[in-house]
Scaffold this motif. Structure first.
Motif, PDB file in Angstrom:
ATOM      1  N   ALA A   4       0.839  -1.200   0.000  1.00 52.95           N
ATOM      2  CA  ALA A   4       0.000   0.000   0.000  1.00 52.95           C
ATOM      3  C   ALA A   4       0.877   1.254   0.000  1.00 52.95           C
ATOM      4  O   ALA A   4       0.600   2.216  -0.716  1.00 52.95           O
ATOM      5  CB  ALA A   4      -0.942   0.009   1.200  1.00 52.95           C
ATOM      6  N   VAL A  33      -4.886   2.507   0.643  1.00 53.13           N
ATOM      7  CA  VAL A  33      -4.522   3.566  -0.307  1.00 53.13           C
ATOM      8  C   VAL A  33      -5.601   4.646  -0.329  1.00 53.13           C
ATOM      9  O   VAL A  33      -5.298   5.837  -0.336  1.00 53.13           O
ATOM     10  CB  VAL A  33      -4.292   2.976  -1.719  1.00 53.13           C
ATOM     11  CG1 VAL A  33      -4.182   4.067  -2.765  1.00 53.13           C
ATOM     12  CG2 VAL A  33      -3.048   2.099  -1.731  1.00 53.13           C
ATOM     13  N   ALA A  82      -6.461   9.567  -4.605  1.00 51.72           N
ATOM     14  CA  ALA A  82      -6.393   8.399  -3.717  1.00 51.72           C
ATOM     15  C   ALA A  82      -7.513   7.420  -4.067  1.00 51.72           C
ATOM     16  O   ALA A  82      -7.283   6.206  -4.104  1.00 51.72           O
ATOM     17  CB  ALA A  82      -6.483   8.817  -2.254  1.00 51.72           C
ATOM     18  N   ALA A 133      -6.850   3.707  -5.527  1.00 52.35           N
ATOM     19  CA  ALA A 133      -7.449   2.560  -4.829  1.00 52.35           C
ATOM     20  C   ALA A 133      -8.260   1.706  -5.793  1.00 52.35           C
ATOM     21  O   ALA A 133      -8.172   0.476  -5.771  1.00 52.35           O
ATOM     22  CB  ALA A 133      -8.318   3.048  -3.674  1.00 52.35           C
ATOM     23  N   GLN A 191       0.883   3.945  -3.574  1.00 53.38           N
ATOM     24  CA  GLN A 191       0.159   5.215  -3.432  1.00 53.38           C
ATOM     25  C   GLN A 191       0.420   6.214  -4.556  1.00 53.38           C
ATOM     26  O   GLN A 191      -0.505   6.891  -4.991  1.00 53.38           O
ATOM     27  CB  GLN A 191       0.508   5.878  -2.100  1.00 53.38           C
ATOM     28  CG  GLN A 191      -0.121   5.226  -0.913  1.00 53.38           C
ATOM     29  CD  GLN A 191       0.203   6.014   0.322  1.00 53.38           C
ATOM     30  OE1 GLN A 191      -0.534   6.912   0.674  1.00 53.38           O
ATOM     31  NE2 GLN A 191       1.308   5.678   0.963  1.00 53.38           N
TER      32      GLN A 191
END
Length: 150
Positions: A56, A94, A75, A79, A60
């Motif tokens: 994770a 994330v 974000a 994700a 990012q």
């Protein structure tokens, strides 16, 4: 966009090299590639058995690369991009890492701390290729067909 393979993800992470994040909260920009490696390495030091948490931290920057003009949504986009490949837990971490209004469990707190420390830490965090096997193992585990057992 949904990432379909570790190779696609690796290509994106390599593309982060030399790319700076859009400065936010009065902080200077940071190289996305180096920051990802430092964040993942810090998490590996602190939680050596938690590969999902480490990954994770590594992935990012994908949101900042693919959606640089949308700081609020990157974000969420990152994700969504990694969910099918790396699983729900990585996707959740994330998604919620940059959201201070989301209640944080120990994992999210560790990720947020490593993300912040990774902005200014100076150490040799290795190279992206060091993470290929971890990404492949996690992707293989995530894509295991229903009903499969360890």
């Amino acid at each position: 966009m949904e990432l379909r393979s570790v190779e696609e993800l690796m290509d994106l992470l390599y593309a982060c090299r030399g790319t700076s994040a859009v400065p936010d909260r009065d902080r200077p920009p940071v190289d996305l590639h180096g920051h990802a490696l430092r964040t993942a390495a810090l998490l590996r030091r602190g939680r050596p058995a938690d590969k999902e948490l480490q990954v994770a931290g590594l992935v990012q920057p994908v949101g900042g690369l693919l959606w640089p003009g949308d700081p609020a949504g990157r974000a969420d986009q990152a994700a969504d991009a990694v969910r099918a490949l790396l699983g729900d837990r990585v996707s959740r971490l994330v998604r919620h890492c940059p959201c201070p209004d989301v209640p944080a469990d120990d994992d999210l707190l560790a990720l947020r701390q490593a993300t912040e420390e990774g902005r200014t830490a100076v150490f040799d965090a290795g190279v992206l290729e060091d993470w290929r096997t971890v990404l492949e193992l996690l992707a293989a585990r995530t894509s295991r067909p229903l009903g499969a057992f360890d």
